[in-house]
Motif scaffolding. Structure first.
Motif, PDB file in Angstrom:
ATOM      1  N   ARG A 270      -7.476  -6.900   6.242  1.00 55.70           N
ATOM      2  CA  ARG A 270      -5.838  -6.165   5.365  1.00 55.70           C
ATOM      3  C   ARG A 270      -4.683  -7.358   5.565  1.00 55.70           C
ATOM      4  O   ARG A 270      -4.495  -6.669   5.326  1.00 55.70           O
ATOM      5  CB  ARG A 270      -5.809  -4.673   6.446  1.00 55.70           C
ATOM      6  CG  ARG A 270      -5.182  -4.597   7.339  1.00 55.70           C
ATOM      7  CD  ARG A 270      -5.291  -3.242   8.107  1.00 55.70           C
ATOM      8  NE  ARG A 270      -6.147  -2.984   7.741  1.00 55.70           N
ATOM      9  CZ  ARG A 270      -7.092  -1.517   8.971  1.00 55.70           C
ATOM     10  NH1 ARG A 270      -6.995  -2.320   9.610  1.00 55.70           N
ATOM     11  NH2 ARG A 270      -7.475  -0.893   8.203  1.00 55.70           N
TER      12      ARG A 270
ATOM     13  N   LYS B  68       0.679  -0.690   0.183  1.00 60.09           N
ATOM     14  CA  LYS B  68       0.136  -0.053   0.112  1.00 60.09           C
ATOM     15  C   LYS B  68       0.935   1.488   0.007  1.00 60.09           C
ATOM     16  O   LYS B  68       1.804   0.638   0.580  1.00 60.09           O
ATOM     17  CB  LYS B  68      -0.710   0.117   1.356  1.00 60.09           C
ATOM     18  CG  LYS B  68      -1.694  -0.901   0.988  1.00 60.09           C
ATOM     19  CD  LYS B  68      -2.230  -0.909   0.360  1.00 60.09           C
ATOM     20  CE  LYS B  68      -3.630  -2.412   0.438  1.00 60.09           C
ATOM     21  NZ  LYS B  68      -5.035  -2.026   0.766  1.00 60.09           N
TER      22      LYS B  68
ATOM     23  N   THR C 154     -13.630  -5.577  -6.457  1.00 56.85           N
ATOM     24  CA  THR C 154     -13.050  -6.572  -5.672  1.00 56.85           C
ATOM     25  C   THR C 154     -14.981  -6.595  -4.132  1.00 56.85           C
ATOM     26  O   THR C 154     -14.341  -7.211  -3.458  1.00 56.85           O
ATOM     27  CB  THR C 154     -12.021  -6.534  -4.693  1.00 56.85           C
ATOM     28  OG1 THR C 154     -11.529  -6.056  -4.194  1.00 56.85           O
ATOM     29  CG2 THR C 154     -10.997  -7.321  -5.909  1.00 56.85           C
TER      30      THR C 154
ATOM     31  N   GLN D 281     -12.289  -1.486  19.180  1.00 57.28           N
ATOM     32  CA  GLN D 281     -11.344  -0.791  19.373  1.00 57.28           C
ATOM     33  C   GLN D 281     -11.714   0.002  19.999  1.00 57.28           C
ATOM     34  O   GLN D 281     -10.588   1.468  19.268  1.00 57.28           O
ATOM     35  CB  GLN D 281     -10.868  -0.436  17.395  1.00 57.28           C
ATOM     36  CG  GLN D 281     -10.628  -1.772  17.033  1.00 57.28           C
ATOM     37  CD  GLN D 281      -9.826  -1.261  15.690  1.00 57.28           C
ATOM     38  OE1 GLN D 281      -8.742  -0.471  15.448  1.00 57.28           O
ATOM     39  NE2 GLN D 281     -11.334  -1.915  14.494  1.00 57.28           N
TER      40      GLN D 281
ATOM     41  N   GLY E 154     -13.229  -3.574   5.766  1.00 62.47           N
ATOM     42  CA  GLY E 154     -13.094  -2.446   5.472  1.00 62.47           C
ATOM     43  C   GLY E 154     -14.616  -1.660   5.580  1.00 62.47           C
ATOM     44  O   GLY E 154     -15.390  -1.055   4.794  1.00 62.47           O
ATOM     45  N   LYS E 155     -15.317  -1.360   6.621  1.00 64.85           N
ATOM     46  CA  LYS E 155     -15.587   0.028   7.025  1.00 64.85           C
ATOM     47  C   LYS E 155     -15.254   1.237   6.763  1.00 64.85           C
ATOM     48  O   LYS E 155     -16.487   1.268   6.107  1.00 64.85           O
ATOM     49  CB  LYS E 155     -16.206  -0.258   8.535  1.00 64.85           C
ATOM     50  CG  LYS E 155     -15.805  -1.884   9.385  1.00 64.85           C
ATOM     51  CD  LYS E 155     -16.420  -1.163  11.031  1.00 64.85           C
ATOM     52  CE  LYS E 155     -14.084  -0.402  11.757  1.00 64.85           C
ATOM     53  NZ  LYS E 155     -13.610  -1.497  11.335  1.00 64.85           N
ATOM     54  N   THR E 156     -14.774   1.435   6.263  1.00 64.34           N
ATOM     55  CA  THR E 156     -14.035   2.875   6.363  1.00 64.34           C
ATOM     56  C   THR E 156     -14.391   2.770   4.837  1.00 64.34           C
ATOM     57  O   THR E 156     -15.119   3.701   3.619  1.00 64.34           O
ATOM     58  CB  THR E 156     -12.913   3.197   6.640  1.00 64.34           C
ATOM     59  OG1 THR E 156     -12.807   3.351   7.952  1.00 64.34           O
ATOM     60  CG2 THR E 156     -12.928   4.874   6.103  1.00 64.34           C
ATOM     61  N   THR E 157     -13.758   2.111   3.746  1.00 66.08           N
ATOM     62  CA  THR E 157     -14.281   1.755   2.331  1.00 66.08           C
ATOM     63  C   THR E 157     -15.600   1.722   2.100  1.00 66.08           C
ATOM     64  O   THR E 157     -15.923   2.308   1.261  1.00 66.08           O
ATOM     65  CB  THR E 157     -12.919   0.967   1.501  1.00 66.08           C
ATOM     66  OG1 THR E 157     -11.510   0.557   2.752  1.00 66.08           O
ATOM     67  CG2 THR E 157     -12.822   0.863   0.808  1.00 66.08           C
TER      68      THR E 157
ATOM     69  N   ARG F 154      -2.945  -2.913  12.332  1.00 64.02           N
ATOM     70  CA  ARG F 154      -2.844  -2.325  11.247  1.00 64.02           C
ATOM     71  C   ARG F 154      -2.110  -2.973  10.404  1.00 64.02           C
ATOM     72  O   ARG F 154      -1.726  -1.920   9.314  1.00 64.02           O
ATOM     73  CB  ARG F 154      -1.784  -0.944  12.083  1.00 64.02           C
ATOM     74  CG  ARG F 154      -2.578   0.097  13.048  1.00 64.02           C
ATOM     75  CD  ARG F 154      -3.935   0.213  12.922  1.00 64.02           C
ATOM     76  NE  ARG F 154      -5.034  -0.618  13.452  1.00 64.02           N
ATOM     77  CZ  ARG F 154      -6.505  -0.478  12.958  1.00 64.02           C
ATOM     78  NH1 ARG F 154      -6.720   0.400  11.575  1.00 64.02           N
ATOM     79  NH2 ARG F 154      -7.490  -1.495  13.100  1.00 64.02           N
TER      80      ARG F 154
ATOM     81  N   GLN G 284     -20.671  -6.687   1.751  1.00 65.21           N
ATOM     82  CA  GLN G 284     -20.029  -5.427   1.928  1.00 65.21           C
ATOM     83  C   GLN G 284     -21.084  -4.666   0.802  1.00 65.21           C
ATOM     84  O   GLN G 284     -21.361  -3.516   0.782  1.00 65.21           O
ATOM     85  CB  GLN G 284     -18.314  -5.108   1.570  1.00 65.21           C
ATOM     86  CG  GLN G 284     -17.337  -5.631   1.998  1.00 65.21           C
ATOM     87  CD  GLN G 284     -16.126  -5.283   2.017  1.00 65.21           C
ATOM     88  OE1 GLN G 284     -16.093  -6.168   0.383  1.00 65.21           O
ATOM     89  NE2 GLN G 284     -14.977  -5.159   2.803  1.00 65.21           N
TER      90      GLN G 284
ATOM     91  N   GLU H 275      -3.145   1.967   8.256  1.00 65.90           N
ATOM     92  CA  GLU H 275      -2.122   0.425   8.030  1.00 65.90           C
ATOM     93  C   GLU H 275      -1.718   1.071   7.008  1.00 65.90           C
ATOM     94  O   GLU H 275      -0.959   1.714   6.886  1.00 65.90           O
ATOM     95  CB  GLU H 275      -3.640  -0.143   6.837  1.00 65.90           C
ATOM     96  CG  GLU H 275      -3.317   0.261   6.017  1.00 65.90           C
ATOM     97  CD  GLU H 275      -4.968  -0.646   5.173  1.00 65.90           C
ATOM     98  OE1 GLU H 275      -5.851  -1.541   5.776  1.00 65.90           O
ATOM     99  OE2 GLU H 275      -4.389   0.202   3.742  1.00 65.90           O
TER     100      GLU H 275
END
Ligand SMILES: Nc1ncnc2c1ncn2[C@@H]1O[C@H](COP(=O)(O)OP(=O)(O)OP(=O)(O)O)[C@@H](O)[C@H]1O
Length: 724
Positions: free
Chosen positions: A551, A175, A185, A518, A211-214, A693, A190, A663
């Motif tokens: 991740r 990344k 993908t 978290q 992938g929550k934020t994404t 992370r 999601q 991350e």
């Protein structure tokens, strides 16, 4: 390459050439049309359509599409090959769709179909459309060159095995320093969230890296496409924990072709709305208090100021105070501008409580005061001309005195007064259950607050109450309303904040996402999602759970799950995608070797070709020490501190509590000993955040005794060998 793959590749190659040609031609033609700058409205509208096409085609040029689905709709002639891309493109001559926008209803099949001979279906505006899927193909096109063709389903052989393989290939990439889109993908679980209807508050509990934020960002792009008549980008807002995080996610929406969405922290938004009447206390001291080491750390429970002031009970208490104010603010006595004349209190009460009842409190006061003034003018006019000047003077003096008994509060002055023991609102408003011990820390809290307010400073948990008061005093104007609101890291929001934002958001249109595991800011956040869902009322909220983590490698997830489960009983554990990497390295060193081991590990990790590496420390002070150590050795690194607004990427040094949401290809967790991370829930959550992370490689260092949260035994996932 076998024969079948080769022929598929050739077929796609030809098809890509044709698509590129068509896109280039359309774009060239559009670019030749001179840009219209005149004032003719029709021409302006046409220009705006051309500009939008230029932009879309420009985006389609480099990567026209990423997927293909051969679908035979029941009752229709033949299977059609549908190509799916980030933007839809029509063939100019025929008007046929050459590329379908990923957000279009039919494209949902590409994400939801996971194999099998049975009929597949998707929801369209005309109803449910059924048919058979013949082929599902992933295509990687980079800079206009076809790089990969992977069939994830083929009806001929009825195989659907390569789906994960393609995903794993994408996840294995390094990344850079920004979060990226995942249109090619998106996973079925999601996609269901992304395409959920607009007017419901979605609450998404997702494990780290699910992938929550994404997904939330993709959902915004979807809502803008699907409800383009009803929602506007500039009326949507993303609340994130800090400015640096907003910078980190700032690429995704432009990649999805979406601009102008508001992005803010709750604090910034609230302070702006309050016209900066107050200032926030510096966050550093507060973070040190909660994340410092040693016995002085306060308990993160319901006695924490943030939990009290952020609770729904506190909101109800404020409402009671407002009700007391509303009932008692109009002076008891009538207004007597001069001897012999009285405006009876009954009349003023009627103007305030009946005629202007529907206005916000201060607006009401304003209107009633204006009415009194009008009444006064009429009374003056009834008098003889030579008396009027003197009477007017007398009357305005009396009016000033009268209104002094009806103070004109601001949100802050009112709020401040609530914390004074002698305030009528404080005494009248405190509900029985609170004074009887419902909030044990209330007296100390009031004292702390008084001290702070004297300096016109507030803590983050005071902002929702202040905005709540602002809304009661001045109302909420239409330009402040959101068409949709996203709350990222929502476990750190309070019920009060969410209830407040609901008043600013049309039709409960929310995407609320977070992870209770978290919840390191438990001194202000929630401990269960019901604390939010019940605020929206029956049928207005929907709950989703994301359990797969995309991740990190299996080894890292396994390791992090152990950390979490040793500190927090019954927590939801992440399920990894089948992507294996190196075992997690847990390295214990004697105290004297700590620095050498850190430097050795840093050199090894940076030499492995990773683009982003993080050294995650426990406290800000320890991170400053690490920075010095690397600096002495000439190793460049960006130290992340509270309040910074840019995320630099490369090598970072960051305390665990500021690493949330970010991350890195490789992570080095430092000082994972028993003092830094004890077997308590707050420490386990913090260490869990730090470990999750990492995408590809995780090293955990300690001196002295290891933290009881660490797994050191399982050789399948963990290596305790010193690196050679
Ligand atoms: N369907 C997917 N395809 C490819 N990559 C994905 C997919 N879903 C998530 N990812 C990747 O997984 C990583 C984690 O995503 P993201 O940061 O959105 O997760 P998160 O749930 O918000 O994480 P956290 O709570 O730990 O901050 C990102 O690199 C993202 O690109």
């Amino acid at each position: 390459m076998d024969e079948k793959t080769q022929s598929a590749y050739q077929e796609e190659q030809q098809r890509l050439e044709a698509a590129k040609k068509e896109i280039d031609r359309q774009l060239e033609r559009l670019r030749k049309v001179p840009v219209y700058h005149g004032t003719d409205l029709t021409e302006q509208a046409l220009e705006s359509v051309r500009e939008s096409s230029r932009r879309s085609l420009g985006r389609a040029q480099a990567e026209p599409y990423f997927g293909r689905l051969d679908f035979h709709e029941t009752g229709q002639g033949e299977p059609a090959a549908l190509y799916i891309g980030k933007v839809g493109v029509e063939e100019e001559k025929t008007g046929k769709l050459m590329v379908i926008d990923w957000r279009a209803p039919v494209a949902s099949l590409f994400y939801s179909f996971s194999g099998g001979r049975d009929a597949a279906a998707y929801e369209s505006p005309e109803g449910l459309i059924e048919g058979l899927v013949y082929l599902k193909r992933n295509l990687v096109i980079r800079e206009r060159i076809l790089q990969r063709v992977v069939d994830t389903y083929d009806r001929e052989t009825d195989t659907a095995s390569a789906g994960d393989e393609f995903l794993v290939y994408r996840l294995g990439e390094n990344k850079d320093n920004k979060l990226r889109d995942i249109v090619s993908t998106i996973q079925a679980e999601q996609d269901r969230i992304i395409r959920s209807a607009r007017n419901t508050a979605l609450i998404i509990q997702g494990v780290a890296g699910s992938g929550k934020t994404t997904v939330a960002l993709h959902r915004l792009a979807y809502l803008l496409y699907q409800y383009r008549e009803n929602v506007r980008a500039e009326r949507m807002i993303i609340f994130a924990p800090n400015a640096m995080f907003l910078d980190y996610i700032s690429q995704v929406l432009p990649e999805l072709g979406v601009g102008n969405i508001q992005q803010s922290t709750f604090g910034e938004w609230a302070l702006d709305l309050l016209g900066h009447e107050v200032q926030l206390e510096e966050p550093a001291g507060r973070l040190e208090q909660w994340f410092g080491l040693g016995p002085d750390r306060p308990a993160m429970d319901d006695r924490a100021p943030g939990r009290i002031k952020g609770s729904d009970a506190f909101r109800l208490w404020l409402d009671r105070c407002l009700a007391v104010y509303e009932q008692g603010c109009v002076p008891e006595a009538g207004f007597a501008p001069w001897e012999g004349l009285v405006l009876p209190a009954r009349k003023v009460h009627e103007w305030y409580h009946v005629e202007n009842k529907h206005y916000p409190l201060l607006k009401r006061r304003e209107r009633v005061v204006a009415r009194i003034k009008r009444w006064l003018e009429m009374e003056v006019d009834k008098r003889l001309p030579h008396e009027r000047k003197e009477l007017k003077k007398k009357a305005s003096q009396k009016l000033r005195t009268y209104l002094a008994g009806w103070p004109e509060y601001t949100p802050f002055t009112f709020y401040k007064e609530l914390f004074q023991q002698e305030s009528p609102f404080f005494l009248a408003g405190v509900p029985q259950d609170l004074s009887a011990g419902g909030w044990p820390g209330i007296a100390g809290l009031a004292e702390e607050s008084r001290k702070l307010f004297r300096r016109k400073k507030v803590q983050p948990e005071d902002l929702a109450p202040l905005v709540h008061l602002h809304a009661a005093f001045y109302g909420i104007t239409g330009d402040r309303l959101f068409d949709h609101t996203v709350l990222d890291e929502a476990q750190d929001f309070s019920p009060f904040q969410v209830a407040l934002l609901d008043r600013f958001t049309k039709n409960h249109s929310f995407t609320i996402l977070g992870d209770l595991s978290q919840g390191i800011h438990a001194y202000q956040g929630i401990s269960a999602w019901e604390e939010f869902s019940r605020l929206f009322g029956e049928g207005h909220a929907a709950y989703f759970q994301l359990e797969r983590s995309y991740r990190s490698t299996m080894e890292i997830i396994h390791f992090a799950n152990v950390v979490l489960s040793r500190g927090v009983a019954g927590s939801l554990l992440a399920v990894p995608v089948f992507r294996s990497g190196s075992p997690v390295r847990v390295i214990g060193t004697p105290k004297g070797d700590r620095e050498e081991t850190i430097l050795g590990a840093v050199r090894r990790l940076t030499g492995s070709g990773y683009q982003t590496v993080a050294l995650i420390g426990r406290t800000e002070k320890e991170c400053a020490g690490l920075e010095k150590l690397l600096d002495r050795e000439g190793i460049a690194a960006n130290r992340i501190v509270a309040g910074q607004s840019r995320y630099g990427g490369g090598m970072s040094i960051v305390p665990a509590y500021l690493a949330k949401g970010l991350e890195f290809d490789a992570v080095l967790v430092l000082d994972a000993d028993e003092t830094h991370y004890s077997a308590t829930a707050p420490d386990a959550k913090l260490l869990y955040v730090a470990c999750t992370r990492a995408l590809h490689e995780l090293w955990v260092l300690y001196t002295g005794n290891p933290s009881p949260l660490l797994e050191t035994e399982d050789p399948e996932f963990v290596s305790t060998e010193q690196p050679g």
